[in-house]
Design an enzyme around this catalytic site. Structure first.
Site, short mmCIF file in Angstrom:
data_model
loop_
_atom_site.label_atom_id
_atom_site.label_comp_id
_atom_site.label_asym_id
_atom_site.label_seq_id
_atom_site.Cartn_x
_atom_site.Cartn_y
_atom_site.Cartn_z
N TYR A 160 0.83 -1.20 0.00
CA TYR A 160 0.00 0.00 0.00
C TYR A 160 0.87 1.26 0.00
O TYR A 160 0.45 2.32 -0.44
CB TYR A 160 -0.95 -0.01 1.20
CG TYR A 160 -2.15 0.89 1.03
CD1 TYR A 160 -2.96 0.81 -0.10
CD2 TYR A 160 -2.48 1.82 2.01
CE1 TYR A 160 -4.06 1.63 -0.26
CE2 TYR A 160 -3.58 2.64 1.86
CZ TYR A 160 -4.37 2.55 0.74
OH TYR A 160 -5.46 3.38 0.59
N LYS A 167 -3.62 8.25 3.54
CA LYS A 167 -4.96 7.96 4.04
C LYS A 167 -5.04 8.19 5.55
O LYS A 167 -6.12 8.56 6.07
CB LYS A 167 -5.35 6.52 3.70
CG LYS A 167 -5.57 6.26 2.22
CD LYS A 167 -6.81 6.97 1.70
CE LYS A 167 -7.16 6.50 0.29
NZ LYS A 167 -8.36 7.17 -0.25
#
Length: 259
Positions: A160, A167
């Site tokens: 990720y 995020k």
């Protein structure tokens, strides 16, 4: 899914940003809002995306369909001017966009360039703050704002990479906006769906392996879909959730509770 006998969002006005095609999380939200009676304003990224988004907007009877590239100066303001001129108010905003340059997304965080990190933060996080700033004055009877996150904001998810810190910043921004906008009756929700086969997710390395692993670990025994996310957001936009704000809502079949 049938139209409900009591459309609890009837008369509500919703802006949905981030539809790329019928598999988009944003489309799941738009479909749910429409099913529950809301009117929609829908945006598309550019001329390349337009042919994929416009038919979906027509099927949802959206009276406002506009281009929006948050990196292009003036685009966000133009969208909100049209909404103000057309509706004079707004009740719901969905921010479901994220971006990082491919080289920065597929490399580790240590190798992420400063420019790539900056662009990822601007598109994926700060653009939501800019939208909130313009939406708040139109929510004179209160409203609900949503931003799409992922579990990689809270825990390390291999591959990720830079999107994890970005995020995490988005979720923190939602909490601070929930605090600042709460006195105006505006609630702000970071929503964390489980992994879904969207165009955005296709840029992640070994994503199919992640899907299989998550499906095996989910307490409900299967992956979620865009309608699961959409109707969870629709619930949060109703008066039934009027005292909920700021907390990250996981829509992932329970995967986040597993060790």
């Amino acid at each position: 899914m049938p139209t409900p006998h009591n459309p609890v969002l009837a008369g509500k006005k919703a802006l949905v940003v981030g539809i790329a095609n019928e598999h988009s999380i944003a489309y799941g939200c738009a479909h749910a809002f429409h099913t529950l009676g809301a009117q929609l304003a829908i945006t598309y990224l550019n001329d390349k995306a337009r042919p994929h988004v416009e038919p979906l907007a027509q099927a949802l009877a959206a009276p406002i369909v506009l281009p929006l590239d948050v990196e292009k100066e003036g685009d966000i303001e133009a969208v909100f001017r049209v909404i103000e001129d057309t509706w004079g108010r707004l009740d719901i905003v969905v921010h479901s966009i994220a971006f990082a340059p491919k080289a920065d997304l597929q490399g580790g965080l240590l190798t992420c360039s400063a420019e790539g990190f900056k662009r990822a933060m601007d598109v994926s996080c700060h653009s939501f703050v800019r939208m909130a700033r313009l939406a708040a004055p139109l929510m004179n009877e209160g409203g609900t704002m949503f931003a799409m996150s992922y579990h990689g904001a809270q825990k390390v998810v291999p591959n990720y990479n830079v999107m994890g810190p970005v995020k995490a910043a988005l979720e923190a921004a939602c909490r601070y906006l929930a605090y600042e906008l709460g006195p105006q009756g505006i609630r702000v929700h970071p929503v964390s769906p489980g992994p879904l086969k969207t165009r955005a997710a296709s840029g992640l390395k070994d994503f199919d392996l992640l899907l299989n692993e998550v499906a095996g670990r989910a307490p409900v025994g299967e992956l979620v879909d865009i309608d699961d996310v959409g109707f969870a957001c629709a619930y949060l936009a109703t008066p039934y959730a009027r005292r909920l704000t700021g907390q990250t809502l996981y829509v992932d079949g329970g995967v986040n509770i597993m060790a």
